[in-house]
Enzyme design. Structure first.
Site, PDB file in Angstrom:
ATOM      1  N   HIS A 114       0.820  -1.219   0.000  1.00  0.00           N
ATOM      2  CA  HIS A 114       0.000   0.000   0.000  1.00  0.00           C
ATOM      3  C   HIS A 114       0.855   1.271   0.000  1.00  0.00           C
ATOM      4  CE1 HIS A 114       0.398  -0.105   4.530  1.00  0.00           C
ATOM      5  NE2 HIS A 114       0.398   1.204   4.358  1.00  0.00           N
ATOM      6  N   ASP A 123       0.182  -7.598   1.485  1.00  0.00           N
ATOM      7  CA  ASP A 123       0.625  -6.208   1.612  1.00  0.00           C
ATOM      8  C   ASP A 123       2.149  -6.092   1.581  1.00  0.00           C
ATOM      9  OD1 ASP A 123       0.239  -3.487   1.760  1.00  0.00           O
ATOM     10  OD2 ASP A 123       0.088  -3.430   3.947  1.00  0.00           O
ATOM     11  N   SER A 130       4.663   2.549   7.832  1.00  0.00           N
ATOM     12  CA  SER A 130       4.286   1.385   7.026  1.00  0.00           C
ATOM     13  C   SER A 130       5.450   0.898   6.183  1.00  0.00           C
ATOM     14  CB  SER A 130       3.117   1.744   6.097  1.00  0.00           C
ATOM     15  OG  SER A 130       1.945   1.974   6.830  1.00  0.00           O
TER      16      SER A 130
END
Length: 381
Positions: free
Chosen positions: A118, A148, A226
């Site tokens: 992402h 992911d 992230s």
């Protein structure tokens, strides 16, 4: 204001205020002069001196451990900027603009960088900033949205940026110390600490697939973290930070990381193949509630078996409609290698642990009887 409501300015009252103002200034000036002339015995600015520094003593063992982990691993952590294309509304020129930022880490000496899918999703390009602030254009090597994860590649300098050490996640214990290094809110090379708060959590990926065996931590993870590493006290990778649970969007002490065992299984295949090729049975399955509505055992109901597929070669048959519209029974996959299959998501998860060409043993239910059926897995292409 003049009588009758006129808003014409009154000149004289303004002029009358000038003299008090001058008087005030004069008073302040005279007061300041008095303070300057104040005898040293009353108050002297020369008495204000720097205070003596108290001895620090050695750093605590826990502090030294934090410092050691950061020194060893921070050169392996990178700042990722995803880029998009924007057209100038006046000149119609197209230019690249930043879309978002995230974190990644050096995977190997070939310049592969691991991050979250992402972080680069929808981007037209990406730039990687190393710990020495040098900026490098990145190439997308492969991505697997179901977990992911994504792999980029840069021209990595020969020295100074070692691959991050890889640990394991299967032997983690709730309560052990963990560290997160990343770029929260664009503040690169930020270290936060915490513990393993829980294990075997399940979260939903960005394409609604379930990610299992996720690590939960209270180490502060914020937007920008992230794709960054979650480390154990030895500085080894035990997870990739991916999501937080927070009503505000900032850290609330509940962060999640993809386990290192999963990362170490998927990333080499992304590097090798450019994408994650899931092994296939060559079947289509019914909706989640079909088995329950037909009062059938829990599992995956087959509604289509591709001609020449691995399932067809193994003799599997689908449920179908008869000539009068009745349901004609077929096969239900209830387990793979004795691991229970509750739904399509669990079946795909079990298949992802295998490679095309592997042989698995299906437990298949049909017409009240179960049997074991070996199947050679095919390619999902």
């Amino acid at each position: 204001m003049a009588a009758g409501g006129s808003s014409s300015p009154a000149v004289c009252p303004v002029m009358n205020f000038r003299f008090p103002a001058l008087a005030i200034v004069a008073a302040i000036a005279s007061g300041a002069a008095a303070l300057v002339a104040m005898p040293a015995g009353v108050h002297s600015r020369t008495d204000a001196v720097a205070r003596a520094i108290a001895p620090r003593g050695p750093l605590a063992a826990e502090e030294m451990a934090h410092i050691d982990v950061f020194k060893k691993t921070s050169p392996s952590v990178v700042h990722i900027t995803s880029l998009g294309v924007q057209r100038d509304m006046f000149s119609a020129n197209v230019q690249q603009v930043p879309r978002g930022t995230g974190t990644g880490f050096v995977w190997d000496n070939a310049g592969h960088i691991v991050t979250n899918f992402h972080v680069i999703q929808g981007a037209t390009a990406a730039r990687v900033t190393l710990a020495d602030q040098s900026v490098h254009e990145a190439t997308l090597i492969g991505a697997f949205a179901d977990r992911d994860l994504a792999v980029l590649r840069i021209d990595l300098p020969k020295t100074g940026f070692p691959p991050i050490p890889i640990g394991t996640s299967r032997d983690l214990i709730v309560g052990q110390r963990v560290y997160a290094i990343g770029n929260p809110f664009g503040l690169d090379q930020t270290l936060t600490t915490g513990i393993v708060s829980a294990l075997n959590r399940e979260i939903e990926s960005f394409n609604q697939r379930t990610i299992k065996n996720v690590i939960q931590t209270d180490a502060a993870i914020n937007p920008g973290n992230s794709g960054g590493p979650l480390l154990d006290s030895a500085g080894r990778l035990i997870g990739v930070n991916t999501q937080i649970a927070s009503p505000s969007g900032a850290s609330a002490g509940i962060g999640f990381a993809i386990p290192a065992d999963e990362v170490n299984r998927i990333v080499p295949r992304l590097i090798r193949d450019g994408r994650y090729l899931r092994p296939s049975l060559g079947v289509a399955t019914g909706p989640p509630g079909l088995a329950q509505s037909l009062k059938l055992p829990k599992g995956v109901v087959l509604v289509q078996v591709g001609a020449g597929s691995p399932a067809a070669r193994a003799g599997l048959v689908p449920f179908r409609r008869g000539s009068r519209g009745e349901v004609v029974g077929g096969d239900i996959i209830t387990a793979i290698n004795d691991d229970a299959v509750a739904d399509l998501d669990s079946m795909l998860t079990l298949l992802e642990r295998r490679q095309p060409g592997d042989t698995v043993t299906l437990t298949v239910w049909r017409s009240g009887q179960s049997r074991k059926q070996p199947v050679v897995l095919g390619n999902s292409e």
